[in-house]
Design an enzyme around this catalytic site. Structure first.
Site, PDB file in Angstrom:
ATOM      1  N   ASN A  11       0.855  -1.155   0.156  1.00 45.53           N
ATOM      2  CA  ASN A  11       0.063   0.086  -0.161  1.00 45.53           C
ATOM      3  C   ASN A  11       1.035   1.205   0.079  1.00 45.53           C
ATOM      4  OD1 ASN A  11      -1.464   2.223   0.383  1.00 45.53           O
ATOM      5  ND2 ASN A  11      -2.339   1.384   2.519  1.00 45.53           N
ATOM      6  N   LYS A  35       0.252   4.327  -0.269  1.00 44.82           N
ATOM      7  CA  LYS A  35      -0.352   5.493   0.335  1.00 44.82           C
ATOM      8  C   LYS A  35      -0.192   6.623  -0.423  1.00 44.82           C
ATOM      9  CE  LYS A  35       0.221   3.183   4.749  1.00 44.82           C
ATOM     10  NZ  LYS A  35       0.151   3.369   6.290  1.00 44.82           N
ATOM     11  N   HIS A  74      -9.483   1.585   5.017  1.00 43.40           N
ATOM     12  CA  HIS A  74      -8.031   2.126   5.686  1.00 43.40           C
ATOM     13  C   HIS A  74      -8.084   3.032   6.757  1.00 43.40           C
ATOM     14  CE1 HIS A  74      -3.987   2.724   6.386  1.00 43.40           C
ATOM     15  NE2 HIS A  74      -3.402   1.490   5.801  1.00 43.40           N
ATOM     16  N   GLU A 110      -6.389   5.150   7.889  1.00 45.22           N
ATOM     17  CA  GLU A 110      -6.114   6.599   7.486  1.00 45.22           C
ATOM     18  C   GLU A 110      -7.392   7.333   7.109  1.00 45.22           C
ATOM     19  OE1 GLU A 110      -2.472   5.952   5.397  1.00 45.22           O
ATOM     20  OE2 GLU A 110      -1.573   5.147   7.255  1.00 45.22           O
ATOM     21  N   GLU A 136      -5.545  -4.480  10.444  1.00 49.60           N
ATOM     22  CA  GLU A 136      -4.342  -3.478  10.587  1.00 49.60           C
ATOM     23  C   GLU A 136      -4.666  -2.692  11.916  1.00 49.60           C
ATOM     24  OE1 GLU A 136      -2.308  -2.609   6.545  1.00 49.60           O
ATOM     25  OE2 GLU A 136      -4.289  -1.049   7.056  1.00 49.60           O
ATOM     26  N   GLY A 191       2.741   2.100  10.719  1.00 50.15           N
ATOM     27  CA  GLY A 191       3.700   3.176  10.661  1.00 50.15           C
ATOM     28  C   GLY A 191       4.531   3.594  11.897  1.00 50.15           C
ATOM     29  N   SER A 249       3.594  -2.261  10.069  1.00 51.17           N
ATOM     30  CA  SER A 249       4.809  -2.414  10.201  1.00 51.17           C
ATOM     31  C   SER A 249       5.563  -3.608  10.074  1.00 51.17           C
ATOM     32  CB  SER A 249       5.450  -1.957  11.925  1.00 51.17           C
ATOM     33  OG  SER A 249       4.887  -0.641  12.020  1.00 51.17           O
TER      34      SER A 249
HETATM   35  P1  13P Z   1       3.205   0.597   7.640  1.00 54.91           P
HETATM   36  O1  13P Z   1       3.786  -1.080   6.729  1.00 54.91           O
HETATM   37  O2  13P Z   1       3.984   1.559   6.994  1.00 54.91           O
HETATM   38  O3  13P Z   1       3.104   0.223   9.160  1.00 54.91           O
HETATM   39  O4  13P Z   1       1.805   0.549   6.939  1.00 54.91           O
HETATM   40  C1  13P Z   1       0.846  -0.598   6.963  1.00 54.91           C
HETATM   41  C2  13P Z   1      -0.339  -0.106   6.350  1.00 54.91           C
HETATM   42  O5  13P Z   1      -1.025   0.732   6.676  1.00 54.91           O
HETATM   43  C3  13P Z   1      -0.634  -0.712   5.233  1.00 54.91           C
HETATM   44  O6  13P Z   1      -1.921  -0.393   4.820  1.00 54.91           O
END
Ligand code: 13P
Length: 257
Positions: free
Chosen positions: A13, A15, A99, A101, A171, A177, A217
């Site tokens: 992903n 982002k 997601h 976010e 997640e 992150g 992560s």
């Molecule tokens: P990270 O792997 O950067 O923690 O992000 C995970 C994520 O949000 C995947 O959708």
């Protein structure tokens, strides 16, 4: 992982990262080091504007291109939004829905997630439905209640034959992150619970066919032990998926015979 019943999917992903030119560069670098991934599917979900560049760049490789979001209406006065049909027409196969976010920053709710799941399925796309608790919710001891609500809301009205097209990504918000990964046991426990929730709704045969990913992560150092959990069928990877070498190491962890 359990390859007998379901696909293992390693998905990036991206982002809001990489331009179209950087997408091409990533694909060129990846091509050199990408193993023949016999045991897992590889997917890269990219920003909407990079989709045509990604489709071109990954064409000769066994890498599928996905989107990070969609809007649930078919067309109309929705400035800035992208429909399922538009994604499908570009050659997109998967789309991330809900997601954390988007839930935190862009007002996504369980209701809009459900509408987006239906829109994706109606267009023939595979939704990757993200669920996960915050640290506060984990500490309050309501993780499973929340996950159950998120899964049931997202899948409300989804017919059994359509459910086979859905992927669920667990997640935990506190692991995204942050470099703080859920332990394999913590992640495995919730993924097993998600499968049990689907089993109650759709029965054992369908439940065992659904791919459930872990995200938060995930990196070359922890991928193998997370993927060793019986109900973790892949990863949804942010940061580590932006670097071809790290992404390949995670693919290698999933691609063991
Ligand atoms: P990270 O792997 O950067 O923690 O992000 C995970 C994520 O949000 C995947 O959708």
């Amino acid at each position: 992982m359990n390859r007998r019943y379901r696909k293992t999917i390693i998905a990036g992903n991206w982002k809001m990262n990489k331009t179209a030119s950087e997408t091409k560069q990533f694909a060129e670098e990846l091509k050199v080091i990408l193993p023949k991934a016999k045991w897992c599917d590889i997917l890269v979900c990219v920003p909407a504007v990079n989709i045509p560049a990604a489709i071109r760049a990954f064409k000769e490789m066994r890498v599928t291109v996905g989107a990070e979001n969609l809007f649930y209406e078919k067309s109309g006065a929705y400035t800035g939004e992208v429909s399922a049909e538009m994604l499908k027409d570009l050659g997109v196969k998967y789309v991330i829905v809900g997601h954390s976010e988007r839930r935190q920053l862009f007002g996504e709710t369980d209701i809009t997630v459900n509408k987006k799941v239906h829109a994706a399925l109606n267009a023939g796309l595979h939704p990757i439905i993200c669920v996960g608790e915050s640290l506060e919710q984990r500490e309050l001891g309501v993780t499973m209640d929340l996950i159950s609500l998120q899964v049931k809301s997202a899948l409300a009205g989804v017919a059994p034959d359509k459910l086979r097209k859905c992927v669920i990504a667990y997640e935990p918000v506190w692991a995204i992150g942050t470099g703080r990964t859920a332990t394999p046991e913590q992640a495995g426990e919730v993924c097993t619970f998600i499968r049990a929730t689907i089993r109650h709704l759709y029965g054992a045969r369908i439940a065992r066919s659904v791919t459930i990913q872990y995200g938060g992560s995930m990196n070359p150092g922890n991928a193998a032990e997370l993927l060793a959990q019986p109900d973790i069928d892949g990863g949804l990877i942010g940061g580590a998926a932006l670097k071809p070498d790290q992404f390949v190491e995670i693919i290698n962890a999933a691609n063991q015979e």
